[in-house]
Design a protein around this motif. Structure first.
Motif, PDB file in Angstrom:
ATOM      1  N   ASN A   4      52.495  33.141  37.367  1.00 24.78           N
ATOM      2  CA  ASN A   4      53.409  34.251  37.107  1.00 24.78           C
ATOM      3  C   ASN A   4      53.033  35.513  37.878  1.00 24.78           C
ATOM      4  O   ASN A   4      53.522  36.600  37.581  1.00 24.78           O
ATOM      5  CB  ASN A   4      53.451  34.549  35.608  1.00 24.78           C
ATOM      6  N   GLY A   5      52.148  35.374  38.856  1.00 25.74           N
ATOM      7  CA  GLY A   5      51.848  36.483  39.744  1.00 25.74           C
ATOM      8  C   GLY A   5      50.671  37.348  39.351  1.00 25.74           C
ATOM      9  O   GLY A   5      50.354  38.314  40.047  1.00 25.74           O
ATOM     10  N   LEU A   6      50.015  37.034  38.234  1.00 24.64           N
ATOM     11  CA  LEU A   6      48.825  37.793  37.854  1.00 24.64           C
ATOM     12  C   LEU A   6      47.626  37.252  38.628  1.00 24.64           C
ATOM     13  O   LEU A   6      47.424  36.039  38.695  1.00 24.64           O
ATOM     14  CB  LEU A   6      48.571  37.675  36.353  1.00 24.64           C
ATOM     15  N   ASN A   7      46.841  38.155  39.219  1.00 24.91           N
ATOM     16  CA  ASN A   7      45.738  37.674  40.054  1.00 24.91           C
ATOM     17  C   ASN A   7      44.356  38.108  39.573  1.00 24.91           C
ATOM     18  O   ASN A   7      43.346  37.687  40.135  1.00 24.91           O
ATOM     19  CB  ASN A   7      45.935  38.107  41.513  1.00 24.91           C
ATOM     20  N   THR A   8      44.298  38.953  38.530  1.00 22.86           N
ATOM     21  CA  THR A   8      43.008  39.468  38.074  1.00 22.86           C
ATOM     22  C   THR A   8      43.014  39.634  36.558  1.00 22.86           C
ATOM     23  O   THR A   8      44.027  40.041  35.983  1.00 22.86           O
ATOM     24  CB  THR A   8      42.694  40.832  38.725  1.00 22.86           C
ATOM     25  N   VAL A   9      41.874  39.332  35.929  1.00 19.80           N
ATOM     26  CA  VAL A   9      41.705  39.591  34.501  1.00 19.80           C
ATOM     27  C   VAL A   9      40.493  40.494  34.303  1.00 19.80           C
ATOM     28  O   VAL A   9      39.506  40.392  35.024  1.00 19.80           O
ATOM     29  CB  VAL A   9      41.525  38.288  33.686  1.00 19.80           C
ATOM     30  N   ARG A  10      40.600  41.397  33.354  1.00 13.42           N
ATOM     31  CA  ARG A  10      39.484  42.276  32.984  1.00 13.42           C
ATOM     32  C   ARG A  10      38.940  41.772  31.650  1.00 13.42           C
ATOM     33  O   ARG A  10      39.659  41.737  30.655  1.00 13.42           O
ATOM     34  CB  ARG A  10      39.965  43.723  32.864  1.00 13.42           C
ATOM     35  N   ILE A  11      37.672  41.375  31.653  1.00 13.47           N
ATOM     36  CA  ILE A  11      37.089  40.738  30.476  1.00 13.47           C
ATOM     37  C   ILE A  11      36.033  41.656  29.868  1.00 13.47           C
ATOM     38  O   ILE A  11      35.017  41.961  30.503  1.00 13.47           O
ATOM     39  CB  ILE A  11      36.471  39.378  30.837  1.00 13.47           C
ATOM     40  N   PRO A  12      36.253  42.113  28.632  1.00 10.28           N
ATOM     41  CA  PRO A  12      35.277  42.986  27.974  1.00 10.28           C
ATOM     42  C   PRO A  12      34.115  42.190  27.396  1.00 10.28           C
ATOM     43  O   PRO A  12      34.305  41.110  26.833  1.00 10.28           O
ATOM     44  CB  PRO A  12      36.105  43.642  26.861  1.00 10.28           C
ATOM     45  N   VAL A  13      32.913  42.731  27.547  1.00  6.55           N
ATOM     46  CA  VAL A  13      31.727  42.101  26.964  1.00  6.55           C
ATOM     47  C   VAL A  13      30.875  43.171  26.289  1.00  6.55           C
ATOM     48  O   VAL A  13      30.976  44.361  26.598  1.00  6.55           O
ATOM     49  CB  VAL A  13      30.881  41.356  28.027  1.00  6.55           C
ATOM     50  N   TRP A  41      37.373  28.886  35.128  1.00  4.70           N
ATOM     51  CA  TRP A  41      38.835  28.810  35.136  1.00  4.70           C
ATOM     52  C   TRP A  41      39.433  29.723  36.206  1.00  4.70           C
ATOM     53  O   TRP A  41      40.409  29.358  36.866  1.00  4.70           O
ATOM     54  CB  TRP A  41      39.382  29.181  33.757  1.00  4.70           C
ATOM     55  N   ALA A  42      38.857  30.901  36.366  1.00  6.09           N
ATOM     56  CA  ALA A  42      39.364  31.835  37.375  1.00  6.09           C
ATOM     57  C   ALA A  42      39.266  31.228  38.769  1.00  6.09           C
ATOM     58  O   ALA A  42      40.197  31.328  39.580  1.00  6.09           O
ATOM     59  CB  ALA A  42      38.594  33.150  37.307  1.00  6.09           C
ATOM     60  N   LYS A  44      39.163  28.049  39.501  1.00  7.58           N
ATOM     61  CA  LYS A  44      40.083  26.908  39.570  1.00  7.58           C
ATOM     62  C   LYS A  44      41.500  27.355  39.891  1.00  7.58           C
ATOM     63  O   LYS A  44      42.213  26.694  40.664  1.00  7.58           O
ATOM     64  CB  LYS A  44      40.058  26.153  38.242  1.00  7.58           C
ATOM     65  N   TYR A  45      41.912  28.488  39.313  1.00  8.09           N
ATOM     66  CA  TYR A  45      43.300  28.929  39.470  1.00  8.09           C
ATOM     67  C   TYR A  45      43.454  30.095  40.451  1.00  8.09           C
ATOM     68  O   TYR A  45      44.511  30.719  40.517  1.00  8.09           O
ATOM     69  CB  TYR A  45      43.876  29.304  38.103  1.00  8.09           C
ATOM     70  N   GLY A  46      42.408  30.376  41.208  1.00  8.96           N
ATOM     71  CA  GLY A  46      42.511  31.378  42.259  1.00  8.96           C
ATOM     72  C   GLY A  46      42.650  32.802  41.761  1.00  8.96           C
ATOM     73  O   GLY A  46      43.328  33.622  42.394  1.00  8.96           O
ATOM     74  N   MET A  47      41.990  33.117  40.653  1.00  9.14           N
ATOM     75  CA  MET A  47      42.076  34.464  40.095  1.00  9.14           C
ATOM     76  C   MET A  47      40.745  35.197  40.232  1.00  9.14           C
ATOM     77  O   MET A  47      39.704  34.590  40.465  1.00  9.14           O
ATOM     78  CB  MET A  47      42.504  34.408  38.628  1.00  9.14           C
ATOM     79  N   LYS A  48      40.805  36.517  40.094  1.00  7.51           N
ATOM     80  CA  LYS A  48      39.620  37.362  40.160  1.00  7.51           C
ATOM     81  C   LYS A  48      39.263  37.878  38.767  1.00  7.51           C
ATOM     82  O   LYS A  48      40.113  37.952  37.878  1.00  7.51           O
ATOM     83  CB  LYS A  48      39.853  38.552  41.099  1.00  7.51           C
ATOM     84  N   VAL A  49      37.989  38.253  38.602  1.00  4.56           N
ATOM     85  CA  VAL A  49      37.492  38.712  37.306  1.00  4.56           C
ATOM     86  C   VAL A  49      36.834  40.083  37.448  1.00  4.56           C
ATOM     87  O   VAL A  49      36.009  40.298  38.342  1.00  4.56           O
ATOM     88  CB  VAL A  49      36.468  37.718  36.717  1.00  4.56           C
TER      89      VAL A  49
END
Length: 207
Positions: A4-13, A41-42, A44-49
């Protein structure tokens, strides 16, 4: 997400991730394995973290999402070494991952001494750079300070981003706005603010 066009996730720790799998009470283990999975997973699906230190030792803002138990904010100079150690741990662990795009040194500091914050940001930046020269380092602007307060400071570093973390709620002036008024505020007021923060030789801005 990627479809759906999302390329990055921000993960809080939280800071206790560096103590996994047996962090001190009342925290529970498992967060490190979850973050490891997220990187798998990122990739695998070509996403950034973006790894975001959302809860620093002793709380940087006194709010529940910074892991305070009683509303107190105690973070300051004496907690800088432990906070930097957490950043060093995260940078070392994920620096080789093609999915790592940035490490955020702290989320939403509020009520902290600006000198202490800058001291920590410099040490945290150096901890990240020990392990990677390509990942961005995100420095969160203090919520109780002008959004330009870190601009000059951040110019001394390479590949740094300032998180201004704007909210269009929580303040009285937004309480009686309808949807259109809120959108117009972003379009005219926020756009003007962001324009004043952006310069060709300055840090990137993250909203």
């Amino acid at each position: 997400m990627s479809e759906n066009g999302l390329n990055t996730v921000r993960i809080p720790v939280g800071w206790w991730i560096a103590k996994d799998p047996t962090p001190p009470k009342p925290f529970v283990g498992g967060s490190l394995k979850t973050l490891d999975n997220a990187f798998t997973w990122a990739q695998k699906y070509g996403m950034k973290v973006i790894v975001d230190l959302h809860a620093a030792p002793a709380s940087q803002n006194g709010r529940v999402h910074s892991a305070t138990r009683d509303g107190y904010r105690e973070w300051g100079d004496s907690y800088i070494p432990d906070t930097v150690a957490t950043i060093d741990f995260l940078a070392e662990r994920y620096s080789e991952s093609p999915s790592l795009i940035a490490i955020q040194l702290m989320n939403e500091p509020y009520g902290v001494d600006l000198g202490s914050l800058k001291k920590y940001y410099q040490a945290g930046y150096e901890a990240v750079r020990k392990h990677t020269s390509s990942a961005y380092v995100i420095m969160s602007n203090p919520l109780d300070r002008d959004s330009k307060v870190l601009l000059q400071f951040a110019r001394a570093f390479d590949r740094v981003v300032i998180d201004v973390h704007y909210y269009n709620l929580f303040w009285d002036k937004f309480s009686n706005m309808n949807v259109k008024q809120n959108i117009d505020y972003i379009r005219y007021n926020r756009a003007s603010e962001l324009s004043s923060l952006t310069s060709s030789n300055g840090p990137l801005i993250f909203v």
